[in-house]
Design a protein around this motif. Structure first.
Motif, PDB file in Angstrom:
ATOM      1  N   CYS A  79       0.831  -1.207   0.000  1.00 26.64           N
ATOM      2  CA  CYS A  79       0.000   0.000   0.000  1.00 26.64           C
ATOM      3  C   CYS A  79       0.866   1.257   0.000  1.00 26.64           C
ATOM      4  CB  CYS A  79      -0.929   0.003   1.202  1.00 26.64           C
ATOM      5  SG  CYS A  79      -2.197  -1.280   1.164  1.00 26.64           S
ATOM      6  N   LEU A  89      -1.570   3.728  -1.781  1.00 27.55           N
ATOM      7  CA  LEU A  89      -2.941   3.310  -1.449  1.00 27.55           C
ATOM      8  C   LEU A  89      -3.194   3.648   0.011  1.00 27.55           C
ATOM      9  CD1 LEU A  89      -2.964  -0.161  -3.267  1.00 27.55           C
ATOM     10  CD2 LEU A  89      -3.918   1.997  -4.082  1.00 27.55           C
ATOM     11  N   ALA A 111      -4.667  -2.892   5.573  1.00 25.39           N
ATOM     12  CA  ALA A 111      -5.615  -2.825   4.457  1.00 25.39           C
ATOM     13  C   ALA A 111      -6.114  -4.214   4.124  1.00 25.39           C
ATOM     14  CB  ALA A 111      -4.944  -2.199   3.235  1.00 25.39           C
TER      15      ALA A 111
END
Length: 254
Positions: A176, A181, A212
């Motif tokens: 990420c 992200l 995540a």
């Protein structure tokens, strides 16, 4: 009447911030493209320290110029990530020198192994030799491993990944961070079946850390690709289909 002031010369330097999609090519700023419009070279070079990488130069009909073939090798060799900076200096023709900075604005250093700085070319060879598909998975290994500078990760399918109620898939934090992200979004997964499935990426707060996971749409994805407990999957960012507005990931079963 006073004479008009002369135009200021364009600087010999420009900088680029690495954003999603930078791995395959990187464009030269429009104002700098004007400076280079008289040069029709199809080959160029990027010099970092004592090393030089050859790159192909591509131009659009609108006059936009970018580094193409050869740029991806430079990116991998220097472990560039989303958020890093590259400061280019024009050396003449289509030749440039570059200074690399990390996301904090400091000089980007090579990774250290056993306290020693490893040359980028040596890192590249070691990375290839320890490639993700050559690793033997043992039962006591982690659920996932993030590889290749955060552009892909490997995950072993667990029971909760394919259960009937509320299945989900964890996404490594490094993946990420490397691909910017940082908020809830929709990504597109394409698996062995060839079917593309939009899925929801959810960023969760786990106390002092963020993590995540893929939630909505994951059930359709693992069902259409017949994933089962014990399968080992490689999730790889599809750079040709990803940009600042969308993220595409290819999933392979090994």
């Amino acid at each position: 009447m006073p004479s008009s002031s002369p135009e200021l010369p364009i600087s010999r330097r420009f900088f680029k911030v690495m954003v999603p999609g930078f791995h395959s090519k990187i464009t030269i700023p429009p104002a700098f493209c004007l400076k280079l419009k008289g040069d029709k070279s199809e080959k160029g070079s990027i010099t970092k320290g004592n090393d030089t990488w050859n790159v192909e130069i591509v131009r659009s009909k609108m006059g936009v110029i970018w580094f193409d073939k050869g740029w991806e090798e430079f990116v991998q060799n220097h472990n560039l990530r989303v958020g890093d900076f590259a400061v280019f200096e024009h050396l003449g023709n289509m030749n440039f020198s570059v200074t690399l900075l990390d996301s904090t604005g400091c000089d980007k250093k090579l990774m250290l192994e056993n306290g020693k700085e490893v040359p980028s070319q040596e890192k590249k060879v070691k990375s290839a030799q320890s490639g993700i598909e050559k690793r033997k998975l043992e039962g006591d290994q982690p659920h996932y491993q993030c590889m290749k500078g955060g552009s892909e990760f490997m995950a072993r399918i667990k029971e909760y990944n394919v259960r009937k109620r509320s299945p989900y898939m964890h996404i490594p934090t490094e993946f990420c961070q490397s691909n910017a992200l940082f908020q809830n979004t929709t990504i597109t997964l394409t698996g062995p079946s060839g079917k593309s499935c939009p899925v929801s990426l959810r960023i969760c707060n786990g106390g002092k850390t963020l993590y995540a996971c893929i939630t909505r749409g994951w059930h359709d994805f693992f069902s259409s690709n017949k994933l089962k407990v014990g399968d080992v999957c490689i999730f790889q960012l599809d750079r040709s289909k990803s940009d600042s507005n969308s993220i595409a990931i290819e999933v392979r079963v090994v």
